[in-house]
Scaffold this motif. Structure first.
Motif, PDB file in Angstrom:
ATOM      1  N   CYS A 114       0.726  -1.132   0.018  1.00 22.84           N
ATOM      2  CA  CYS A 114      -0.087  -0.101   0.138  1.00 22.84           C
ATOM      3  C   CYS A 114       0.922   1.176  -0.004  1.00 22.84           C
ATOM      4  CB  CYS A 114      -0.822  -0.117   1.238  1.00 22.84           C
ATOM      5  SG  CYS A 114      -1.956   1.295   1.397  1.00 22.84           S
ATOM      6  N   MET A 115       1.851   1.329   0.739  1.00 23.84           N
ATOM      7  CA  MET A 115       2.622   2.205   0.849  1.00 23.84           C
ATOM      8  C   MET A 115       3.814   2.536  -0.185  1.00 23.84           C
ATOM      9  SD  MET A 115       2.335   4.134   3.607  1.00 23.84           S
ATOM     10  CE  MET A 115       4.105   5.005   3.495  1.00 23.84           C
ATOM     11  N   ASP A 116       3.846   1.734  -1.243  1.00 28.36           N
ATOM     12  CA  ASP A 116       4.709   1.935  -2.390  1.00 28.36           C
ATOM     13  C   ASP A 116       3.832   2.601  -3.350  1.00 28.36           C
ATOM     14  OD1 ASP A 116       6.432   1.501  -4.475  1.00 28.36           O
ATOM     15  OD2 ASP A 116       6.528  -0.634  -4.451  1.00 28.36           O
ATOM     16  N   GLU A 117       3.713   3.808  -3.339  1.00 29.70           N
ATOM     17  CA  GLU A 117       3.002   4.748  -3.968  1.00 29.70           C
ATOM     18  C   GLU A 117       3.369   4.744  -5.452  1.00 29.70           C
ATOM     19  OE1 GLU A 117       0.748   9.023  -3.669  1.00 29.70           O
ATOM     20  OE2 GLU A 117       2.513   8.722  -2.630  1.00 29.70           O
ATOM     21  N   SER A 118       4.767   4.931  -5.664  1.00 27.07           N
ATOM     22  CA  SER A 118       5.380   4.795  -7.139  1.00 27.07           C
ATOM     23  C   SER A 118       4.545   3.441  -7.807  1.00 27.07           C
ATOM     24  CB  SER A 118       6.764   4.954  -7.242  1.00 27.07           C
ATOM     25  OG  SER A 118       7.418   3.776  -6.419  1.00 27.07           O
ATOM     26  N   ARG A 119       4.678   2.561  -7.345  1.00 26.99           N
ATOM     27  CA  ARG A 119       4.307   1.261  -8.009  1.00 26.99           C
ATOM     28  C   ARG A 119       2.744   1.547  -8.431  1.00 26.99           C
ATOM     29  NH1 ARG A 119       5.628  -3.442  -9.928  1.00 26.99           N
ATOM     30  NH2 ARG A 119       4.005  -5.246  -9.656  1.00 26.99           N
ATOM     31  N   VAL A 120       2.020   1.752  -7.336  1.00 24.42           N
ATOM     32  CA  VAL A 120       0.737   1.759  -7.236  1.00 24.42           C
ATOM     33  C   VAL A 120       0.216   2.733  -8.599  1.00 24.42           C
ATOM     34  CG1 VAL A 120      -1.419   2.592  -6.322  1.00 24.42           C
ATOM     35  CG2 VAL A 120      -0.064   1.239  -5.023  1.00 24.42           C
ATOM     36  N   ASP A 121       1.013   3.944  -8.549  1.00 18.72           N
ATOM     37  CA  ASP A 121       0.750   4.990  -9.797  1.00 18.72           C
ATOM     38  C   ASP A 121       1.341   4.584 -11.064  1.00 18.72           C
ATOM     39  OD1 ASP A 121      -0.291   6.596  -7.908  1.00 18.72           O
ATOM     40  OD2 ASP A 121       1.490   7.871  -7.735  1.00 18.72           O
ATOM     41  N   ALA A 122       2.166   3.759 -11.126  1.00 19.62           N
ATOM     42  CA  ALA A 122       2.795   2.949 -12.323  1.00 19.62           C
ATOM     43  C   ALA A 122       1.972   2.119 -12.900  1.00 19.62           C
ATOM     44  CB  ALA A 122       4.251   2.427 -12.110  1.00 19.62           C
ATOM     45  N   LEU A 123       1.188   1.337 -12.208  1.00 21.54           N
ATOM     46  CA  LEU A 123      -0.074   0.449 -12.424  1.00 21.54           C
ATOM     47  C   LEU A 123      -1.339   1.037 -12.895  1.00 21.54           C
ATOM     48  CD1 LEU A 123       0.710  -2.332  -9.689  1.00 21.54           C
ATOM     49  CD2 LEU A 123       1.085  -2.559 -12.165  1.00 21.54           C
ATOM     50  N   GLY A 124      -1.420   2.446 -12.583  1.00 18.24           N
ATOM     51  CA  GLY A 124      -2.663   2.897 -12.871  1.00 18.24           C
ATOM     52  C   GLY A 124      -3.909   2.042 -12.587  1.00 18.24           C
ATOM     53  N   SER A 125      -4.727   1.939 -13.755  1.00 21.92           N
ATOM     54  CA  SER A 125      -5.823   0.918 -13.617  1.00 21.92           C
ATOM     55  C   SER A 125      -5.691  -0.398 -13.731  1.00 21.92           C
ATOM     56  CB  SER A 125      -7.153   1.711 -14.491  1.00 21.92           C
ATOM     57  OG  SER A 125      -6.887   1.370 -15.841  1.00 21.92           O
ATOM     58  N   GLN A 126      -4.706  -0.699 -14.074  1.00 24.01           N
ATOM     59  CA  GLN A 126      -4.259  -2.161 -14.449  1.00 24.01           C
ATOM     60  C   GLN A 126      -4.719  -3.168 -13.791  1.00 24.01           C
ATOM     61  OE1 GLN A 126      -0.166  -2.395 -15.853  1.00 24.01           O
ATOM     62  NE2 GLN A 126      -0.138  -4.919 -15.135  1.00 24.01           N
ATOM     63  N   PRO A 127      -4.527  -3.160 -12.241  1.00 21.92           N
ATOM     64  CA  PRO A 127      -4.967  -4.055 -11.450  1.00 21.92           C
ATOM     65  C   PRO A 127      -6.666  -4.419 -11.442  1.00 21.92           C
ATOM     66  CG  PRO A 127      -3.615  -2.626 -10.305  1.00 21.92           C
ATOM     67  CD  PRO A 127      -3.814  -2.042 -11.581  1.00 21.92           C
ATOM     68  N   VAL A 128      -7.273  -3.274 -11.854  1.00 28.54           N
ATOM     69  CA  VAL A 128      -8.812  -3.621 -12.014  1.00 28.54           C
ATOM     70  C   VAL A 128      -9.418  -4.103 -13.502  1.00 28.54           C
ATOM     71  CG1 VAL A 128      -9.585  -1.308 -12.452  1.00 28.54           C
ATOM     72  CG2 VAL A 128     -10.842  -2.563 -10.975  1.00 28.54           C
ATOM     73  N   GLN A 129      -8.336  -3.920 -14.276  1.00 28.32           N
ATOM     74  CA  GLN A 129      -9.042  -3.899 -15.641  1.00 28.32           C
ATOM     75  C   GLN A 129      -9.455  -5.357 -16.060  1.00 28.32           C
ATOM     76  OE1 GLN A 129      -9.650  -2.126 -18.179  1.00 28.32           O
ATOM     77  NE2 GLN A 129      -8.790  -0.172 -17.240  1.00 28.32           N
ATOM     78  N   PRO A 130      -8.791  -6.418 -15.381  1.00 22.58           N
ATOM     79  CA  PRO A 130      -9.288  -7.846 -15.581  1.00 22.58           C
ATOM     80  C   PRO A 130     -10.952  -7.769 -15.171  1.00 22.58           C
ATOM     81  CG  PRO A 130      -7.090  -7.952 -15.009  1.00 22.58           C
ATOM     82  CD  PRO A 130      -7.670  -6.586 -14.620  1.00 22.58           C
ATOM     83  N   TRP A 131     -11.149  -7.362 -14.049  1.00 19.99           N
ATOM     84  CA  TRP A 131     -12.580  -7.223 -13.408  1.00 19.99           C
ATOM     85  C   TRP A 131     -13.528  -6.641 -14.492  1.00 19.99           C
ATOM     86  CZ3 TRP A 131     -13.585  -9.644  -8.724  1.00 19.99           C
ATOM     87  CH2 TRP A 131     -12.539  -9.983  -7.998  1.00 19.99           C
ATOM     88  N   LEU A 132     -13.072  -5.523 -14.829  1.00 18.80           N
ATOM     89  CA  LEU A 132     -13.902  -4.601 -16.146  1.00 18.80           C
ATOM     90  C   LEU A 132     -14.139  -5.541 -17.131  1.00 18.80           C
ATOM     91  CD1 LEU A 132     -12.410  -1.028 -15.353  1.00 18.80           C
ATOM     92  CD2 LEU A 132     -14.454  -2.073 -14.118  1.00 18.80           C
ATOM     93  N   SER A 133     -13.075  -6.154 -17.678  1.00 21.12           N
ATOM     94  CA  SER A 133     -13.037  -6.719 -18.879  1.00 21.12           C
ATOM     95  C   SER A 133     -14.070  -8.044 -18.774  1.00 21.12           C
ATOM     96  CB  SER A 133     -11.780  -7.334 -19.435  1.00 21.12           C
ATOM     97  OG  SER A 133     -10.969  -6.267 -19.669  1.00 21.12           O
ATOM     98  N   ASP A 134     -14.048  -8.714 -17.770  1.00 20.44           N
ATOM     99  CA  ASP A 134     -14.648  -9.904 -17.193  1.00 20.44           C
ATOM    100  C   ASP A 134     -16.240  -9.529 -17.202  1.00 20.44           C
ATOM    101  OD1 ASP A 134     -12.726 -11.698 -17.212  1.00 20.44           O
ATOM    102  OD2 ASP A 134     -12.534 -11.844 -15.065  1.00 20.44           O
ATOM    103  N   ILE A 135     -16.439  -8.487 -16.931  1.00 20.48           N
ATOM    104  CA  ILE A 135     -17.979  -8.044 -16.731  1.00 20.48           C
ATOM    105  C   ILE A 135     -18.394  -7.506 -18.222  1.00 20.48           C
ATOM    106  CG2 ILE A 135     -19.466  -5.886 -15.886  1.00 20.48           C
ATOM    107  CD1 ILE A 135     -17.760  -6.032 -13.224  1.00 20.48           C
ATOM    108  N   ALA A 136     -17.271  -6.607 -18.837  1.00 20.81           N
ATOM    109  CA  ALA A 136     -17.753  -6.457 -20.261  1.00 20.81           C
ATOM    110  C   ALA A 136     -18.131  -7.703 -21.401  1.00 20.81           C
ATOM    111  CB  ALA A 136     -16.532  -5.461 -20.812  1.00 20.81           C
ATOM    112  N   ALA A 137     -17.495  -9.001 -20.726  1.00 21.55           N
ATOM    113  CA  ALA A 137     -17.750  -9.964 -21.549  1.00 21.55           C
ATOM    114  C   ALA A 137     -18.954 -10.922 -21.512  1.00 21.55           C
ATOM    115  CB  ALA A 137     -16.546 -11.041 -21.388  1.00 21.55           C
ATOM    116  N   ILE A 138     -19.709 -10.185 -20.425  1.00 22.29           N
ATOM    117  CA  ILE A 138     -20.994 -10.973 -19.991  1.00 22.29           C
ATOM    118  C   ILE A 138     -22.092 -10.937 -21.396  1.00 22.29           C
ATOM    119  CG2 ILE A 138     -22.940 -10.906 -18.674  1.00 22.29           C
ATOM    120  CD1 ILE A 138     -21.300  -9.660 -16.283  1.00 22.29           C
ATOM    121  N   ASP A 139     -22.461 -12.139 -21.736  1.00 19.39           N
ATOM    122  CA  ASP A 139     -23.494 -12.118 -22.828  1.00 19.39           C
ATOM    123  C   ASP A 139     -24.696 -12.790 -22.486  1.00 19.39           C
ATOM    124  OD1 ASP A 139     -22.711 -14.811 -22.789  1.00 19.39           O
ATOM    125  OD2 ASP A 139     -21.369 -14.799 -24.546  1.00 19.39           O
TER     126      ASP A 139
END
Length: 673
Positions: free
Chosen positions: A105-130
């Motif tokens: 949590c304290m590694d702010e530079s790494r968190v910022d470098a990742l951007g929205s990347q950690p949550v994108q698989p979750w968003l993609s899985d929802i987008a794929a619902i058919d």
């Protein structure tokens, strides 16, 4: 509770010895000497402190109490800094889990470098619902990690047999504080809706959604949530346990929501098909209508929003700042986000609190503190007995039941007997969001594991470092984590007057919750069952109406006042808590003689000043508006002045005249217990 090797008598002697060293009392420098205790005790007790200590930019309220809570987080930070400095902890140990969670949590530079990347698989899985089956799989997946959309299934005691833990189906899935924000026409709610729409759209844009689509998604989300809000109980209704008592056989769930596959849900969650409780059947029926009629693209936007909302504080700086802009700056009035270390300490406590708590209690809750608290709790419980025995409005049959209930109170002090182990949680220093997911998944599974079993009374609803307390009517327990048992609430080196006036009133408050408008509906075994004679229940309700009327008259600004029914339970708790804590204080001095007058204040005055100084929060107006709308706790000013203005003991302590503002006329004076 963990036992000390020292006998209780020795521990009490140790507490007395500690107290005999550098005993201190109230903070006289905090008092507004130009004020009048009989006019506005809130201003008098610590008005000088508030004037000299403005609310920090990152806080929504401030007092010695809240300052203590922030100091407590410094203690937590020190522990976590020490834990995270080591990388050789055994895998899965409390040190490794808490240390690595905090470090990531304290590694702010790494968190910022990742951007929205950690949550994108979750968003993609929802987008794929058919199809509908895929939608329900997504809901199950989100529930597995604690994202309660649009409902939640959680463990809780059976309302009619609390010795058993069953599944409760709760309403969920709203992004605004409560249903009224979606429905009420007042200007402050209209403004909140506009701000919320802009906030949701901005969050979608940050996740890579084009601006036009993001705005459309926001409209979709709001319309979806508004329909859920319309089917929800309001804040006052949610305080009535009878309105949430709907025992339901598993087979009957399908009659409420035939479009939801409850079999698949319970299979995936590994839940038994035993009896359960649906807290809001109308809400579940609305969810079913959404499943039947709302197009998949709208469901997908709604689910994606709640993923973003849950993940925001674990993602990069733009997400954190936007989340603060709405939930912090707008809703609370804070002008600056909390330092990162505080947010990370809070997150670690929230997710892995009992791993962290083991280290916390070793350093900050010594045996002598626990011994003195045990003595105070015992005295205040006895004072409640005396109060019940002396009631002139309650007949013997009801009084007997009330005393039976009081006799079954179960205090918990400091920390659990047995700490959670978090077996199987995998925490690394790679991704803060992935750690939140891993810990949340474990906490959800741990909660679900209790369903269908005898109720485990050793479990706690708060972590050891938490600066708060609670009463659970179904287990008839009062719980005080080590985090609240710190100065200025409690100090082994403080006078009895100060300890009874601060933490003592809190203890009395939690005891009184067992007999407030909610708690009084539960019997000595924690069952939702009537133990009142009809005549006594009418008298009790009338006494509660006095408190409702009193708090309806407390305004925070023109046209905006407290909802007396919403704050009734907390206000009964404050009123009775102050009364019985004062009574217990006097009882504790029997055979010892009175404590000395300090700084010109008698022990009786010190007791009430201690309460005013503990509870005397300065609160931002934005937070006051949010509290008046949905918080069952009154504004601090009224938590100080409201109960004390009803107490003859306060009037006597400060020799207030009968017509003083802090003395309610006898015809209007409220006394429930």
């Amino acid at each position: 509770m963990i036992r000390s090797s020292l006998p209780l008598v020795a521990l009490l002697a140790a507490a007395t010895t500690a107290s005999a060293g550098a005993v201190h009392g109230i903070h006289p420098e905090d008092i507004n000497r130009s004020g009048d205790p009989c006019t506005d005790f809130f201003d008098y007790a610590n008005g000088a402190w508030r004037q000299q200590n403005p609310i920090p930019s990152y806080m929504d309220r401030w007092s010695r109490r809240w300052q203590s809570g922030e100091v407590n987080k410094e203690h937590v930070r020190d522990i976590l800094t020490e834990l995270s400095a080591r990388t050789d902890w055994p895998k899965g140990s409390a040190g490794q889990l808490a240390g690595d969670f905090y470090a990531a949590c304290m590694d702010e530079s790494r968190v910022d470098a990742l951007g929205s990347q950690p949550v994108q698989p979750w968003l993609s899985d929802i987008a794929a619902i058919d199809d509908a089956a895929g939608l329900q799989r997504a809901i199950r997946t989100l529930h597995d990690v604690g994202v309660a959309v649009p409902f939640q299934v959680s463990a809780g005691e059976d309302l009619h047999d609390p010795s058993k833990t069953i599944a409760h189906v709760y309403a969920g899935g709203l992004g605004l504080p409560d249903r009224d924000y979606y429905l009420k026409p007042e200007a402050r709610f209209v403004e909140a809706r506009a701000k919320y729409l802009a906030h949701v759209a901005t969050m979608f844009e940050l996740a890579g959604v084009p601006a036009a689509q993001a705005k459309q998604n926001a409209q979709t989300v709001f319309a979806f949530e508004k329909r859920l809000a319309q089917a929800s109980l309001d804040n006052v209704q949610l305080r009535d346990p009878k309105l949430q008592d709907h025992a339901t056989a598993f087979a009957d769930l399908s009659k409420l929501a035939p479009h939801f596959d409850w079999e698949a849900y319970f299979d995936a969650a590994k839940l038994p098909r035993d009896a359960l409780n649906v807290t809001q059947p109308a809400f579940v029926q609305q969810v079913d209508r959404e499943l039947a009629t709302t197009p998949l693209p709208q469901w997908k936007a709604y689910l994606q929003w709640h993923v973003l909302n849950a993940a925001a504080d674990s993602l990069s700086k733009p997400f954190v700042e936007e989340n603060f802009a709405f939930n912090g700056r707008f809703l609370t009035g804070a002008t600056e986000i909390k330092p990162r270390w505080k947010r990370c300490a809070e997150a670690t406590d929230q997710q892995l609190g009992e791993a962290l708590g083991q280290k916390y209690v070793e350093k900050y809750f010594p045996p002598e503190a626990k011994a003195r608290m045990q003595e105070m709790v015992k005295n205040i419980l006895l004072a409640m007995d005396d109060t019940i025995n002396e009631l002139d409005w309650m007949d013997p049959a009801t009084k007997k039941k009330a005393l039976e209930k009081r006799a079954t109170f179960f205090p918990k002090l400091g920390y659990p007997d047995k700490f959670k182990t978090y077996d199987g949680v995998v925490v690394s220093r790679d991704s803060a969001w992935d750690n939140v997911v891993a810990a949340s998944r474990w906490n959800v599974a741990d909660n679900r594991s209790q369903i269908g079993k005898p109720t485990d009374r050793s479990r706690w609803g708060m972590t050891p470092p938490t600066s708060n307390a609670y009463y659970n009517p179904l287990q008839n327990e009062i719980v005080f984590p080590a985090g609240i048992l710190q100065p200025p609430a409690f100090d082994v080196n403080a006078t009895d007057a100060v300890n009874y006036g601060a933490i003592g009133v809190v203890i009395g408050h939690e005891i009184s919750h067992g007999f407030d408008d909610q708690g009084a509906q539960f019997d000595a075994q924690g069952r939702l069952a009537n133990w009142w004679t009809p005549a006594d229940n009418r008298k009790f309700q009338a006494r509660g109406e006095c408190v409702v009327k009193q708090f309806e008259g407390y305004f925070i600004e023109p046209g905006v006042h407290h909802n007396g029914k919403l704050v009734l339970g907390e206000s009964i708790g404050d009123l009775a808590g102050a009364k019985i804590a004062y009574r217990a204080y006097l009882k504790s001095r029997e055979g010892k003689g009175p404590e000395p007058t300090l700084d010109g204040f008698t022990p009786q005055q010190q007791f009430f000043i201690a309460w005013g100084q503990w509870r005397g929060d300065e609160t931002r107006m934005e937070t006051q508006r949010t509290m008046v709308q949905g918080d069952p706790h009154p504004i601090a000013k009224f938590r100080v002045n409201g109960p004390l203005s009803n107490l003859p003991a306060f009037r006597e302590a400060f020799q207030c005249k009968a017509d003083a503002p802090m003395v309610r006329p006898e015809a209007d004076r409220c006394e429930v217990w």
